[in-house]
Each structure stands twice: as C-alpha cells, then as structure tokens.
Enzyme design. Structure first.
Site, PDB file in Angstrom:
ATOM      1  N   TYR A   1      58.812 -43.573  30.148  1.00  7.24           N
ATOM      2  CA  TYR A   1      58.448 -42.286  30.760  1.00  7.24           C
ATOM      3  C   TYR A   1      59.087 -41.127  30.005  1.00  7.24           C
ATOM      4  O   TYR A   1      58.407 -40.144  29.663  1.00  7.24           O
ATOM      5  CB  TYR A   1      58.890 -42.275  32.222  1.00  7.24           C
ATOM      6  CG  TYR A   1      58.632 -40.961  32.924  1.00  7.24           C
ATOM      7  CD1 TYR A   1      57.361 -40.660  33.411  1.00  7.24           C
ATOM      8  CD2 TYR A   1      59.642 -40.024  33.104  1.00  7.24           C
ATOM      9  CE1 TYR A   1      57.115 -39.451  34.054  1.00  7.24           C
ATOM     10  CE2 TYR A   1      59.410 -38.821  33.745  1.00  7.24           C
ATOM     11  CZ  TYR A   1      58.147 -38.535  34.216  1.00  7.24           C
ATOM     12  OH  TYR A   1      57.904 -37.344  34.849  1.00  7.24           O
TER      13      TYR A   1
ATOM     14  N   SER B   1      58.503 -32.660  31.551  1.00  7.76           N
ATOM     15  CA  SER B   1      59.449 -33.001  32.617  1.00  7.76           C
ATOM     16  C   SER B   1      60.841 -32.606  32.153  1.00  7.76           C
ATOM     17  O   SER B   1      61.067 -32.377  30.959  1.00  7.76           O
ATOM     18  CB  SER B   1      59.401 -34.509  32.885  1.00  7.76           C
ATOM     19  OG  SER B   1      60.510 -34.960  33.637  1.00  7.76           O
TER      20      SER B   1
END
Length: 287
Positions: A161, A148
C-alpha cells in the site's frame, strides 16, 4: 459563498471508489454543499446505487456507473458515459484504492497484483481516459489523485500500500509538470490528495496473508482499526480538500500531522538516515 463553491459549484465531478469512505464523503460534500453533479463510480454497485438514491432524495444530481478501474476499457466507457449523460468534467477524483497487511514476503502474489492494478494502474487509466477531454475543453478543470500520508512516509506491514501511494504521488507530481509543459496548466489543475486518518472501511477490507506470519498481519489490522476510532469524518475531510484546492494548493492535506510527516520525510532524505520503526500516534504500537 465560499471560494470552493465559486470554482466547483454546478460542475460535474467524477469520483472513483465512491461507494464508501473518502470517495463517498467527497461525493456527498460536492453534491450537497457545492451543488455539483456527481458521477459515482465503483465496483460495488449496491453501494453507489444507494448513495445515488440518497443524494437524489436530497435534491442533488447524481449518476451511478459500475466501473472497475483495473479495466482501461471500463474507465474509457465511464468517460464516455459521463460526457454524454452529465457533460464536461470539472473535477476528476482518482480515489479507488485497497490496502494490504502483512510482511512483504508473505504477501500473496494475487493480492499484490490486485493492489497495484487498482491503486496505481487505476489512476493511470483515469488520467488517460479523462485528461485529453479535459484539456480539449476550454473551461477550468481539476484532477485529484489520491495518495496518502503513506505516500510521504514508510512503515512496516503495509509495504504494498505504501509503495503504491508513493507511486501515485510521484505520478501526480510528474503529471502536474507535463500538463504545464503541454500548455494546459492555465485551465487544467492537477493536485495530490494526501489523507491522514479518515474514516473508511479500507482496513476491514484489506488483504491478508495465507501463509507465513498471519498473526503479525492481523495484529497490524487491529492496530489500524484502533486508529479508525480517532479518524476524521469524510465530510470534514472533503471540506478541507475543497478549500485547499480553491486556495490553489498542490498538496491537499486532511490534517496537520500529514505536513509533519512530509517534513520528517524531507529531513530523513536530507540527512540520508535509514528508515526507522515509527512510534507514537498513527503508527505501529511497540511490540
């Protein structure tokens, strides 16, 4: 035909977390635009059954397999089912992932463990189940692991995350080297996918906090949902990823601002600056 079609067309793609968001976008693009047979893996069996039906009605080849990537035996069964019912894998996409909002010290232990086992261990299980089979096959194949923009940056209220996406990126960089070291780099290609803002339901389904500063966690969720309104369509992201993969890029980026985040991260490390609160587009709004 495009370079991506030449490389991937007609092959088998296995996509975890295929029920929604980026996973579903990759599946639709691979099946409809590249003519791939797609194996849709997810714990949400209703979603992947609906997607399989949709793709089959459009003349594409698709198979849905219930799979919890936290379970190594389930991922091994996914690999066995794929080989027996679809054939050798040309593209493995380790995409399944979940989010978590809130201060790290408020994060429930169960949420932390769930996120780590899906976002990190799930990728490991996918690699361990599929890669030996892909290396043994003489045909060219690709492994995409989903990191990401969070994997090259830092930000508050999403520490679990972001940590997991840093881990996936490091795992993928090491794996790229190991495949080459083992003598398979000429036909097995490992690539890291770094989406920026791509439309999905990951923010709505993100973990929350039970105690502590619940307001901070939910305010951050609201901020992320505002970003969703500006996010890239998953089909458009899929096209970009496949084109970059065909161009033999290692880092597959959905949008230019991901490259900007990479440059900013490199500059921070080079000059040993402490992390600062991000401001501006795709960041936390000022309090």
């Amino acid at each position: 035909m495009s370079a991506a079609h030449d490389l991937f067309g007609g092959g088998v793609a296995v996509i975890t977390g295929a029920g929604a968001g980026i996973g579903a976008g990759l599946a639709r693009y691979a099946a409809r635009e590249l003519g791939m047979t797609v194996v849709l893996a997810d714990v949400d069996t209703t979603a992947i059954t609906a997607l399989r039906t949709e793709l089959q009605q459009q003349g594409a080849h698709a198979l849905d397999v219930a799979c919890d990537v936290r379970d190594p035996d389930a991922v091994e069964r996914l690999a066995e089912t794929t080989l027996s019912e679809a054939g050798p894998v040309r593209l493995l996409v380790n995409n399944a992932g979940v989010e978590q909002f809130g201060y790290l010290w408020d994060t429930p232990v169960a949420n932390w463990e769930r996120l780590v086992t899906i976002n990190i261990s799930g990728v490991f299980h996918g690699v361990r189940a599929f890669l030996p089979r892909m290396m043994a096959d003489p045909g060219r194949s690709w492994v995409w692991n989903l990191s990401s923009v969070g994997g090259v940056s830092a930000g508050p209220l999403q520490a679990p995350y972001i940590m997991s996406k840093h881990a996936v990126l490091a795992l993928t960089e090491c794996l790229h080297q190991e495949v080459e070291l083992a003598g398979h780099g000429h036909h097995v290609h490992v690539q890291a996918v770094l989406p920026g803002a791509v439309t999905s339901n990951i923010f709505e389904s993100a973990g929350a906090v039970d105690d502590g500063d619940v307001t901070a966690a939910e305010d951050h969720r609201s901020a992320m949902l505002q970003i969703k309104a500006q996010a890239m369509d998953p089909l458009d992201a899929a096209r970009v990823f496949f084109d970059q993969a065909a161009a033999q890029e290692f880092y597959l980026l959905s949008q230019p601002f991901v490259a900007d985040a990479m440059a900013a991260r490199a500059d921070t490390l080079l000059h040993r600056r402490p992390p600062h609160l991000p401001r501006g587009e795709f960041s936390v709004p000022a309090p």
